[in-house]
Scaffold this motif. Structure first.
Motif, mmCIF file in Angstrom:
data_model
loop_
_atom_site.group_PDB
_atom_site.id
_atom_site.type_symbol
_atom_site.label_atom_id
_atom_site.label_comp_id
_atom_site.label_asym_id
_atom_site.label_seq_id
_atom_site.Cartn_x
_atom_site.Cartn_y
_atom_site.Cartn_z
ATOM 1 N N LYS A 28 0.850 -1.191 0.000
ATOM 2 C CA LYS A 28 0.000 0.000 0.000
ATOM 3 C C LYS A 28 0.889 1.245 0.000
ATOM 4 C CE LYS A 28 -3.480 -2.425 2.653
ATOM 5 N NZ LYS A 28 -4.181 -2.533 3.922
ATOM 6 N N PRO A 29 0.661 2.167 -0.940
ATOM 7 C CA PRO A 29 1.515 3.362 -1.024
ATOM 8 C C PRO A 29 1.590 4.162 0.280
ATOM 9 C CG PRO A 29 0.186 3.167 -2.992
ATOM 10 C CD PRO A 29 -0.306 2.114 -2.036
ATOM 11 N N LYS A 30 0.478 4.303 0.982
ATOM 12 C CA LYS A 30 0.497 5.086 2.231
ATOM 13 C C LYS A 30 1.396 4.435 3.274
ATOM 14 C CE LYS A 30 -3.925 7.435 1.926
ATOM 15 N NZ LYS A 30 -5.240 7.660 2.507
ATOM 16 N N VAL A 31 1.354 3.129 3.362
ATOM 17 C CA VAL A 31 2.191 2.397 4.315
ATOM 18 C C VAL A 31 3.650 2.443 3.851
ATOM 19 C CG1 VAL A 31 2.624 0.152 5.388
ATOM 20 C CG2 VAL A 31 0.268 0.906 5.001
ATOM 21 N N PHE A 32 3.870 2.219 2.564
ATOM 22 C CA PHE A 32 5.227 2.231 2.002
ATOM 23 C C PHE A 32 5.915 3.572 2.262
ATOM 24 C CE2 PHE A 32 8.086 3.267 -1.541
ATOM 25 C CZ PHE A 32 8.978 2.219 -1.459
ATOM 26 N N ASN A 33 5.184 4.658 2.083
ATOM 27 C CA ASN A 33 5.762 5.992 2.259
ATOM 28 C C ASN A 33 6.188 6.276 3.695
ATOM 29 O OD1 ASN A 33 5.533 6.617 -0.451
ATOM 30 N ND2 ASN A 33 3.474 7.455 -0.211
ATOM 31 N N LYS A 34 5.711 5.487 4.637
ATOM 32 C CA LYS A 34 6.064 5.677 6.052
ATOM 33 C C LYS A 34 7.149 4.701 6.527
ATOM 34 C CE LYS A 34 1.457 7.356 7.213
ATOM 35 N NZ LYS A 34 0.214 7.069 7.919
ATOM 36 N N LEU A 35 7.645 3.858 5.627
ATOM 37 C CA LEU A 35 8.655 2.878 6.030
ATOM 38 C C LEU A 35 9.952 3.562 6.437
ATOM 39 C CD1 LEU A 35 8.246 0.046 3.342
ATOM 40 C CD2 LEU A 35 7.527 0.005 5.726
ATOM 41 N N SER A 36 10.604 2.974 7.404
ATOM 42 C CA SER A 36 11.886 3.501 7.886
ATOM 43 C C SER A 36 12.990 3.222 6.867
ATOM 44 C CB SER A 36 12.255 2.828 9.213
ATOM 45 O OG SER A 36 12.546 1.459 8.988
ATOM 46 N N GLN A 37 14.095 3.909 7.026
ATOM 47 C CA GLN A 37 15.263 3.677 6.163
ATOM 48 C C GLN A 37 15.725 2.226 6.278
ATOM 49 O OE1 GLN A 37 15.368 6.347 3.816
ATOM 50 N NE2 GLN A 37 17.507 5.755 3.909
ATOM 51 N N LYS A 38 15.664 1.686 7.490
ATOM 52 C CA LYS A 38 16.093 0.311 7.728
ATOM 53 C C LYS A 38 15.232 -0.666 6.915
ATOM 54 C CE LYS A 38 16.830 -2.989 11.483
ATOM 55 N NZ LYS A 38 16.682 -3.246 12.917
ATOM 56 N N ALA A 39 13.925 -0.450 6.932
ATOM 57 C CA ALA A 39 13.014 -1.321 6.182
ATOM 58 C C ALA A 39 13.246 -1.170 4.684
ATOM 59 C CB ALA A 39 11.568 -0.994 6.521
#
Length: 134
Positions: A102-113
């Protein structure tokens, strides 16, 4: 199959002068290795499979362009991965990866993820984050 019956049809392998090993029975009744240039039915199946993969990549690309999905499913298709393989590479559970589609979830992913995904796809984090469809 007898040694002289091993198919020698043109295939995608023959362009690169690659052969595959088949086992056949020689004149003494023993199994022996025989090089084959290809077999038409196998070539048809391989070409159809590649066509289906190309269609799935194109569909995933369109979903990214249209904001329906994150880049993750696109790169999964591009690298011929499924959820199980990507899960093994990243250490994330499959349900979590699906959530990251999901784009909304993806956009909130951490650098580590993002780094885990980028490593799995052999690209940079910037390429992953900034991919908006080709």
């Amino acid at each position: 199959m007898k040694k002289e019956e091993v198919p020698q049809d043109k295939s995608s392998l023959s362009k690169n002068k690659i052969t595959e090993v088949c086992y056949a029975v020689d004149e003494n009744g023993n199994y022996t290795q025989v090089a084959s240039k290809g077999w038409e039915p196998k070539t048809i199946v391989q070409n159809e499979t590649l066509h289906v993969i190309e269609e799935r990549i194109a569909e995933a690309n369109e979903n990214v362009k249209n904001g329906i999905a994150s880049p993750i499913p696109y790169f999964m298709e591009l690298h011929k991965m499924d959820l199980t393989i990507l899960s093994d590479y990243t250490g994330y559970w499959k349900w979590r990866i699906k959530r990251h589609f999901k784009p909304k979830v993806f956009n909130k992913l951490s650098q580590k993820a993002l780094k885990k995904y980028a490593n799995a796809f052999d690209i940079s984090v910037d390429e992953l984050k900034n991919f908006s469809g080709s």
